[in-house]
Design a protein around this motif. Structure first.
Motif, PDB file in Angstrom:
ATOM      1  N   SER A 144     -10.904   7.491 -12.405  1.00  0.00           N
ATOM      2  CA  SER A 144     -12.195   8.006 -11.960  1.00  0.00           C
ATOM      3  C   SER A 144     -13.294   7.064 -12.422  1.00  0.00           C
ATOM      4  N   GLU A 145     -14.466   7.213 -11.786  1.00  0.00           N
ATOM      5  CA  GLU A 145     -15.618   6.403 -12.154  1.00  0.00           C
ATOM      6  C   GLU A 145     -16.476   7.202 -13.120  1.00  0.00           C
ATOM      7  N   PRO A 146     -16.637   6.756 -14.362  1.00  0.00           N
ATOM      8  CA  PRO A 146     -17.441   7.512 -15.332  1.00  0.00           C
ATOM      9  C   PRO A 146     -18.914   7.529 -14.956  1.00  0.00           C
ATOM     10  N   THR A 147     -19.635   8.426 -15.594  1.00  0.00           N
ATOM     11  CA  THR A 147     -21.056   8.586 -15.268  1.00  0.00           C
ATOM     12  C   THR A 147     -21.903   7.426 -15.780  1.00  0.00           C
ATOM     13  N   PHE A 148     -21.358   6.584 -16.617  1.00  0.00           N
ATOM     14  CA  PHE A 148     -22.051   5.377 -17.046  1.00  0.00           C
ATOM     15  C   PHE A 148     -21.086   4.207 -16.924  1.00  0.00           C
ATOM     16  N   ASN A 149     -21.625   3.017 -16.774  1.00  0.00           N
ATOM     17  CA  ASN A 149     -20.800   1.823 -16.654  1.00  0.00           C
ATOM     18  C   ASN A 149     -20.796   1.072 -17.981  1.00  0.00           C
ATOM     19  N   PRO A 150     -19.671   1.065 -18.708  1.00  0.00           N
ATOM     20  CA  PRO A 150     -19.653   0.432 -20.026  1.00  0.00           C
ATOM     21  C   PRO A 150     -19.843  -1.082 -19.987  1.00  0.00           C
ATOM     22  N   VAL A 151     -19.563  -1.696 -18.843  1.00  0.00           N
ATOM     23  CA  VAL A 151     -19.810  -3.135 -18.737  1.00  0.00           C
ATOM     24  C   VAL A 151     -21.298  -3.417 -18.887  1.00  0.00           C
ATOM     25  N   TRP A 152     -22.112  -2.487 -18.446  1.00  0.00           N
ATOM     26  CA  TRP A 152     -23.570  -2.630 -18.470  1.00  0.00           C
ATOM     27  C   TRP A 152     -24.158  -2.193 -19.802  1.00  0.00           C
ATOM     28  N   LEU A 165     -26.349  -5.700 -32.814  1.00  0.00           N
ATOM     29  CA  LEU A 165     -25.564  -5.347 -31.647  1.00  0.00           C
ATOM     30  C   LEU A 165     -25.269  -6.549 -30.760  1.00  0.00           C
ATOM     31  N   SER A 166     -24.034  -6.586 -30.265  1.00  0.00           N
ATOM     32  CA  SER A 166     -23.642  -7.568 -29.260  1.00  0.00           C
ATOM     33  C   SER A 166     -23.043  -6.825 -28.074  1.00  0.00           C
ATOM     34  N   ARG A 167     -23.049  -7.454 -26.915  1.00  0.00           N
ATOM     35  CA  ARG A 167     -22.406  -6.839 -25.759  1.00  0.00           C
ATOM     36  C   ARG A 167     -20.902  -6.703 -26.016  1.00  0.00           C
ATOM     37  N   TYR A 168     -20.350  -5.584 -25.588  1.00  0.00           N
ATOM     38  CA  TYR A 168     -18.914  -5.381 -25.764  1.00  0.00           C
ATOM     39  C   TYR A 168     -18.131  -6.166 -24.714  1.00  0.00           C
ATOM     40  N   PHE A 169     -18.688  -6.253 -23.516  1.00  0.00           N
ATOM     41  CA  PHE A 169     -18.006  -6.942 -22.424  1.00  0.00           C
ATOM     42  C   PHE A 169     -18.799  -8.188 -22.027  1.00  0.00           C
ATOM     43  N   GLU A 170     -18.138  -9.322 -22.028  1.00  0.00           N
ATOM     44  CA  GLU A 170     -18.810 -10.565 -21.642  1.00  0.00           C
ATOM     45  C   GLU A 170     -19.316 -10.513 -20.213  1.00  0.00           C
ATOM     46  N   ALA A 171     -18.662  -9.717 -19.373  1.00  0.00           N
ATOM     47  CA  ALA A 171     -19.065  -9.623 -17.966  1.00  0.00           C
ATOM     48  C   ALA A 171     -20.478  -9.061 -17.814  1.00  0.00           C
ATOM     49  N   GLY A 172     -20.986  -8.408 -18.867  1.00  0.00           N
ATOM     50  CA  GLY A 172     -22.327  -7.852 -18.796  1.00  0.00           C
ATOM     51  C   GLY A 172     -23.416  -8.833 -19.182  1.00  0.00           C
ATOM     52  N   ARG A 177     -29.728  -5.192 -14.330  1.00  0.00           N
ATOM     53  CA  ARG A 177     -29.791  -3.951 -13.554  1.00  0.00           C
ATOM     54  C   ARG A 177     -28.380  -3.402 -13.386  1.00  0.00           C
ATOM     55  N   ARG A 178     -28.251  -2.101 -13.573  1.00  0.00           N
ATOM     56  CA  ARG A 178     -26.921  -1.497 -13.445  1.00  0.00           C
ATOM     57  C   ARG A 178     -26.356  -1.665 -12.035  1.00  0.00           C
ATOM     58  N   GLN A 179     -27.252  -1.791 -11.026  1.00  0.00           N
ATOM     59  CA  GLN A 179     -26.795  -1.947  -9.651  1.00  0.00           C
ATOM     60  C   GLN A 179     -26.053  -3.267  -9.434  1.00  0.00           C
ATOM     61  N   ASP A 180     -26.240  -4.209 -10.367  1.00  0.00           N
ATOM     62  CA  ASP A 180     -25.615  -5.519 -10.213  1.00  0.00           C
ATOM     63  C   ASP A 180     -24.240  -5.606 -10.868  1.00  0.00           C
ATOM     64  N   VAL A 181     -23.803  -4.513 -11.490  1.00  0.00           N
ATOM     65  CA  VAL A 181     -22.499  -4.505 -12.141  1.00  0.00           C
ATOM     66  C   VAL A 181     -21.472  -3.893 -11.189  1.00  0.00           C
ATOM     67  N   GLY A 182     -20.300  -4.480 -11.119  1.00  0.00           N
ATOM     68  CA  GLY A 182     -19.248  -3.940 -10.261  1.00  0.00           C
ATOM     69  C   GLY A 182     -18.768  -2.574 -10.740  1.00  0.00           C
ATOM     70  N   ARG A 183     -18.089  -1.852  -9.861  1.00  0.00           N
ATOM     71  CA  ARG A 183     -17.592  -0.522 -10.221  1.00  0.00           C
ATOM     72  C   ARG A 183     -16.621  -0.607 -11.394  1.00  0.00           C
ATOM     73  N   PHE A 184     -16.686   0.405 -12.243  1.00  0.00           N
ATOM     74  CA  PHE A 184     -15.793   0.508 -13.407  1.00  0.00           C
ATOM     75  C   PHE A 184     -15.005   1.800 -13.253  1.00  0.00           C
ATOM     76  N   LEU A 185     -13.692   1.705 -13.260  1.00  0.00           N
ATOM     77  CA  LEU A 185     -12.826   2.873 -13.191  1.00  0.00           C
ATOM     78  C   LEU A 185     -12.069   3.021 -14.497  1.00  0.00           C
ATOM     79  N   ARG A 186     -11.818   4.252 -14.883  1.00  0.00           N
ATOM     80  CA  ARG A 186     -11.069   4.492 -16.115  1.00  0.00           C
ATOM     81  C   ARG A 186      -9.830   5.330 -15.838  1.00  0.00           C
TER      82      ARG A 186
END
Length: 261
Positions: A144-152, A165-172, A177-186
């Protein structure tokens, strides 16, 4: 499994007796049924399921299961009921026991954790269809797609920066903008469907050892109850009509203190 012969599917519901996060949660009442009974009902309403068994080390849980129309034909060995016991040998033991009991084999195993009760039988049926028609797959699992995107928004304290603090995912990196991050499924734990042959050879990590397809379901169904908050939250969502369990009539709420037995 072929396109012409319906696969034989064994549903396995694991229910260890020693829950620490929420003691007794597997048989705690939720909308008039013990929690585990919701998984039993979901399997019963899925025609693709050939047989459903509960694997538990608890005689009390087994008694509740039978009182609500389920099967608990054996008690799980103590060595498969520890806090740190992985799921692979538990499912493998259940499959081996049932096949020995029946003197026949199964094509697939459907794992239904009782702590994720918000299931829709048609989704389970679709998972069986996908597995039966896609030979390259070892399994089909719910995502499912969570209500927040952890990449962002995912961050972590960075020891090399004195805890800043550092970003957890380098892809972020560089994303503003959250709209620029690809879909994240868990992987949400609502169901896992595997070929029986895969279960027989599985050693430890189903994800790392096999090839799987995700069947996306709404995030509202993606519950894994570990504590009091999550238990009460899913009760509230059912009562509000935001989650529908087809085997329940919630028009007249049932007292949650009712004894499930």
């Amino acid at each position: 499994m072929t396109d012409h012969t319906p696969p034989r599917v064994l549903a396995v519901i694991p229910a260890r007796g020693g829950s620490k996060g929420l003691p007794g949660k597997n048989i705690r009442p939720m909308w008039g049924l013990p929690l585990i009974a919701h998984s039993i009902r979901a399997a019963a309403m899925t025609p693709e399921v050939t047989r459903c068994v509960v694997t538990t080390d608890s005689a009390e849980i087994a008694e509740v299961v039978r009182a609500h129309g389920g099967e608990a034909p054996f008690l799980r060995p103590a060595e498969l009921a520890a806090d740190d016991t992985p799921m692979a040998p538990v499912v493998g033991h259940a499959l081996e026991w049932v096949e020995s009991d029946e003197g026949g084999s199964y094509d697939a195993v459907l794992l239904l954790d009782p702590t994720s009760p918000a299931r829709v039988p048609s989704q389970l049926a679709e998972a069986v269809r996908r597995l039966a028609t896609t030979p390259a797959l070892d399994g089909v699992i719910s995502v499912s797609e969570p209500t927040f995107n952890p990449v962002w928004v995912g961050v972590r304290p960075d020891g090399s920066r004195d805890g800043a603090l550092s970003r957890y995912f380098e892809a972020g990196t560089g994303v503003t903008r959250r709209q620029d991050v690809g879909r994240f499924l868990r992987i949400n734990g609502n169901f896992y469907l595997w070929r029986a042959d895969f279960v027989r050879r599985l050693e430890s990590s189903w994800f790392d050892e096999g090839t799987h397809e995700g069947l996306e379901i709404p995030e509202a169904q993606a519950f894994s109850i570990d504590d009091e908050y999550e238990f009460r939250l899913i009760e509230a969502l059912i009562g509000a009509g935001l989650i529908t369990l087809p085997w329940l009539d919630v028009a007249a709420p049932i007292a949650q203190t009712e004894d499930p037995r």
